[in-house]
Design a protein around this motif. Structure first.
Motif, PDB file in Angstrom:
ATOM      1  N   VAL A  45      51.446 -29.012  13.624  1.00 43.67           N
ATOM      2  CA  VAL A  45      50.417 -29.864  14.227  1.00 43.67           C
ATOM      3  C   VAL A  45      51.070 -31.019  14.981  1.00 43.67           C
ATOM      4  O   VAL A  45      50.639 -31.386  16.089  1.00 43.67           O
ATOM      5  CB  VAL A  45      49.455 -30.387  13.152  1.00 43.67           C
ATOM      6  N   GLN A  46      52.130 -31.580  14.412  1.00 37.44           N
ATOM      7  CA  GLN A  46      52.831 -32.676  15.079  1.00 37.44           C
ATOM      8  C   GLN A  46      53.483 -32.210  16.372  1.00 37.44           C
ATOM      9  O   GLN A  46      53.503 -32.945  17.368  1.00 37.44           O
ATOM     10  CB  GLN A  46      53.873 -33.280  14.134  1.00 37.44           C
ATOM     11  N   ALA A  48      52.341 -29.793  18.263  1.00 35.36           N
ATOM     12  CA  ALA A  48      51.234 -29.588  19.203  1.00 35.36           C
ATOM     13  C   ALA A  48      50.730 -30.899  19.784  1.00 35.36           C
ATOM     14  O   ALA A  48      50.333 -30.959  20.947  1.00 35.36           O
ATOM     15  CB  ALA A  48      50.093 -28.858  18.500  1.00 35.36           C
ATOM     16  N   THR A  49      50.757 -31.964  18.988  1.00 33.29           N
ATOM     17  CA  THR A  49      50.222 -33.253  19.430  1.00 33.29           C
ATOM     18  C   THR A  49      51.303 -34.184  19.965  1.00 33.29           C
ATOM     19  O   THR A  49      51.016 -35.340  20.285  1.00 33.29           O
ATOM     20  CB  THR A  49      49.490 -33.943  18.266  1.00 33.29           C
ATOM     21  N   GLY A  51      53.956 -35.274  18.319  1.00 26.78           N
ATOM     22  CA  GLY A  51      54.509 -36.170  17.310  1.00 26.78           C
ATOM     23  C   GLY A  51      55.845 -35.712  16.741  1.00 26.78           C
ATOM     24  O   GLY A  51      56.465 -36.433  15.961  1.00 26.78           O
ATOM     25  N   VAL A 242      48.119 -25.828  22.834  1.00 25.23           N
ATOM     26  CA  VAL A 242      48.013 -26.963  21.909  1.00 25.23           C
ATOM     27  C   VAL A 242      46.947 -26.690  20.853  1.00 25.23           C
ATOM     28  O   VAL A 242      47.172 -26.878  19.652  1.00 25.23           O
ATOM     29  CB  VAL A 242      47.685 -28.261  22.682  1.00 25.23           C
ATOM     30  N   VAL A 246      47.681 -26.054  16.861  1.00 23.96           N
ATOM     31  CA  VAL A 246      47.019 -26.874  15.830  1.00 23.96           C
ATOM     32  C   VAL A 246      46.322 -25.969  14.814  1.00 23.96           C
ATOM     33  O   VAL A 246      46.417 -26.177  13.599  1.00 23.96           O
ATOM     34  CB  VAL A 246      46.010 -27.847  16.473  1.00 23.96           C
TER      35      VAL A 246
END
Length: 268
Positions: A45-46, A48-49, A51, A242, A246
């Motif tokens: 998730v990080q 994808a975002t 982070g 993305v 996620v």
């Protein structure tokens, strides 16, 4: 006065206790697999975002992230023992003459996976892991051998097949057969949903991973191959990647939570 236990009885008792200890440690292996998948899910998730970098979203990166937490080193050493016990348990299943050949082969494959996770945990906790370049280096060495490209392609196809198997297992709820009371509904609806989402998400990621190996074989370019980090980077680069990554990250987290339930309910 209670009668004394014979030497044979004592031996049997020790054997039973040893099996019980091994079972408990093997169940802990499922729980540690849950921790690993949870961390991978968060890292995905990080990625994808924005982070985290894709290089961090791998089994090595997840284990390294665990090691950096308070008490993480001790937890990883426990993971080494738990994964080794789960691998040994699968070896005993593979050697059992009471099962069908297909089930014994599956157990043998699982044994290899869990032992490999234990070895990877040792490398991370001891600082010997070389990080995300391990898969590429291994593929490059393999391609340099006679027929290496074909072998890499075969490995890729095998990983894709495993990925499809995971998707089907999740979609048809076949994983419930691995759990005590699973087919009778005793494990709860939440466990069923977590298992479905987790298996399907993991299967998609494995499918992409296997596809990268096939591409590397066709193009004779080992740099095309890689681990989960390369698979996640490929996914996020696609249209709507993305959102998809996620979803896959949340799916890995779901598989991690399911693994905690599996630690309790698994048929051993």
């Amino acid at each position: 006065m209670a009668p004394s236990m014979s030497s044979g009885g004592k031996s049997a008792a020790r054997s039973a206790q040893g099996s019980k200890t091994l079972e408990l440690l093997a169940r802990a292996g499922y729980a540690m697999s849950g921790v690993l998948h949870l961390v991978i899910g968060v890292l995905a998730v990080q990625v994808a975002t924005g982070g985290a970098s894709s290089e961090e979203a791998s089994q090595t990166g997840a284990l390294a992230a665990v090691a950096e937490t308070p008490g993480g080193t001790g937890l990883l050493w426990f993971a080494v023992v738990a994964f080794a016990a789960l691998g040994l348990w699968q070896v005993t299943v593979a050697l059992s003459g009471a099962l069908e050949t297909s089930d014994r082969l599956k157990a043998a494959g699982k044994a290899v996976v869990y032992v490999a996770l234990g070895v990877l945990a040792v490398q991370v906790v001891s600082g010997a892991s070389s990080g995300s370049g391990q898969e590429e280096s291994f593929t490059a060495r393999l391609m340099q051998s006679p027929g290496g490209a074909l072998l890499v392609g075969a490995v890729g196809v095998g990983i894709v097949v495993v990925g499809v198997y995971h998707v089907v297992k999740g979609w048809k709820k076949k994983f419930l057969e691995d759990l005590r009371g699973g087919t009778s509904g005793h494990v709860g609806r939440a466990v069923v949903r977590l298992g479905q989402v987790g298996y399907i998400a993991k299967g998609i990621a494995l499918g992409v991973l296997g596809g990268l190996f096939v591409v590397a074989a066709v193009q004779n370019d080992p740099e095309q191959a890689g681990g989960l980090d390369a698979a996640f980077a490929t996914i996020v680069a696609q249209p709507f990647g993305v959102v998809l990554l996620v979803a896959i990250g949340l799916g890995f987290a779901a598989y991690g939570l399911y693994s905690f339930a599996r630690a309790r309910y698994a048929r051993m």
